[in-house]
Enzyme design. Sequence first.
Site, mmCIF file in Angstrom:
data_model
loop_
_atom_site.group_PDB
_atom_site.id
_atom_site.type_symbol
_atom_site.label_atom_id
_atom_site.label_comp_id
_atom_site.label_asym_id
_atom_site.label_seq_id
_atom_site.Cartn_x
_atom_site.Cartn_y
_atom_site.Cartn_z
ATOM 1 N N HIS A 91 76.888 -13.513 -82.942
ATOM 2 C CA HIS A 91 76.782 -12.818 -84.224
ATOM 3 C C HIS A 91 78.156 -12.343 -84.701
ATOM 4 O O HIS A 91 78.485 -12.434 -85.887
ATOM 5 C CB HIS A 91 75.870 -11.586 -84.103
ATOM 6 C CG HIS A 91 74.446 -11.904 -83.840
ATOM 7 N ND1 HIS A 91 73.846 -11.643 -82.634
ATOM 8 C CD2 HIS A 91 73.477 -12.429 -84.641
ATOM 9 C CE1 HIS A 91 72.581 -12.004 -82.691
ATOM 10 N NE2 HIS A 91 72.330 -12.490 -83.893
ATOM 11 N N ASP A 94 70.908 -22.373 -84.458
ATOM 12 C CA ASP A 94 69.572 -22.509 -85.042
ATOM 13 C C ASP A 94 69.655 -23.515 -86.185
ATOM 14 O O ASP A 94 69.501 -23.176 -87.360
ATOM 15 C CB ASP A 94 69.083 -21.149 -85.548
ATOM 16 C CG ASP A 94 68.964 -20.137 -84.421
ATOM 17 O OD1 ASP A 94 68.422 -20.506 -83.361
ATOM 18 O OD2 ASP A 94 69.429 -18.994 -84.599
ATOM 19 N N GLN A 112 66.857 -23.920 -88.746
ATOM 20 C CA GLN A 112 66.849 -22.780 -89.668
ATOM 21 C C GLN A 112 67.960 -22.918 -90.710
ATOM 22 O O GLN A 112 67.745 -22.646 -91.890
ATOM 23 C CB GLN A 112 67.024 -21.478 -88.885
ATOM 24 C CG GLN A 112 67.123 -20.252 -89.757
ATOM 25 C CD GLN A 112 67.163 -18.988 -88.936
ATOM 26 O OE1 GLN A 112 66.130 -18.513 -88.505
ATOM 27 N NE2 GLN A 112 68.357 -18.460 -88.707
#
Length: 189
Positions: free
Chosen positions: A40, A153, A156
């Site tokens: 992140h 991901d 996504q």
Amino acid sequence: MSRPIVAETVSALRAQIRDWRREGLGIAMVPTMGALHDGHISLVRMALEKAERCVVSIFVNPAQFAPTEDLDKYPRQLARDLERLAEAGAHLVFTPGVAEMYPAGFATRISVGGPSSGLEPDFRPSFFDGVATVVAKLFLQAAPDYAIFGEKDYQQLCVVRQLCRDLDLPVAIVGAPTVRDADGLAMSS
């Protein structure tokens, strides 16, 4: 190290964004569900390369969880996340509650075809509808120029790109390389 502004409501988020826009500053957004790890933080760093201001959302989205999944067990560690974001240089953290994102009477869901077929939905059928709905809301609330998503991901990432293309959302979606642990496993909450 300055602490990022914390906005808990859409109106507080929009007020800060409006001030930055008046100054001519670009906005990059990193949507998360919290429990932040180095992956992140790499997204935050990329956001800071793209724009003068970085907004990180932390929202554990109940619409992404199936009835058989335990939403209550998802890790929530806001104080630690805020420290990490301060160290990384994020400017604003949007931390809405469920009632702020899905107020009483909320009845709209977005379903993205194409890249949302197969793989993840074979096991979690409503997952990408939940992702698409909350991401569309976040983009409409924050109006970022860029949004940074990890390539970890990948499905996504493809769904979000399709969402923006189909709905003409003026957000450039940027894919960021996967960050891995020492053993080669992709970092995950």
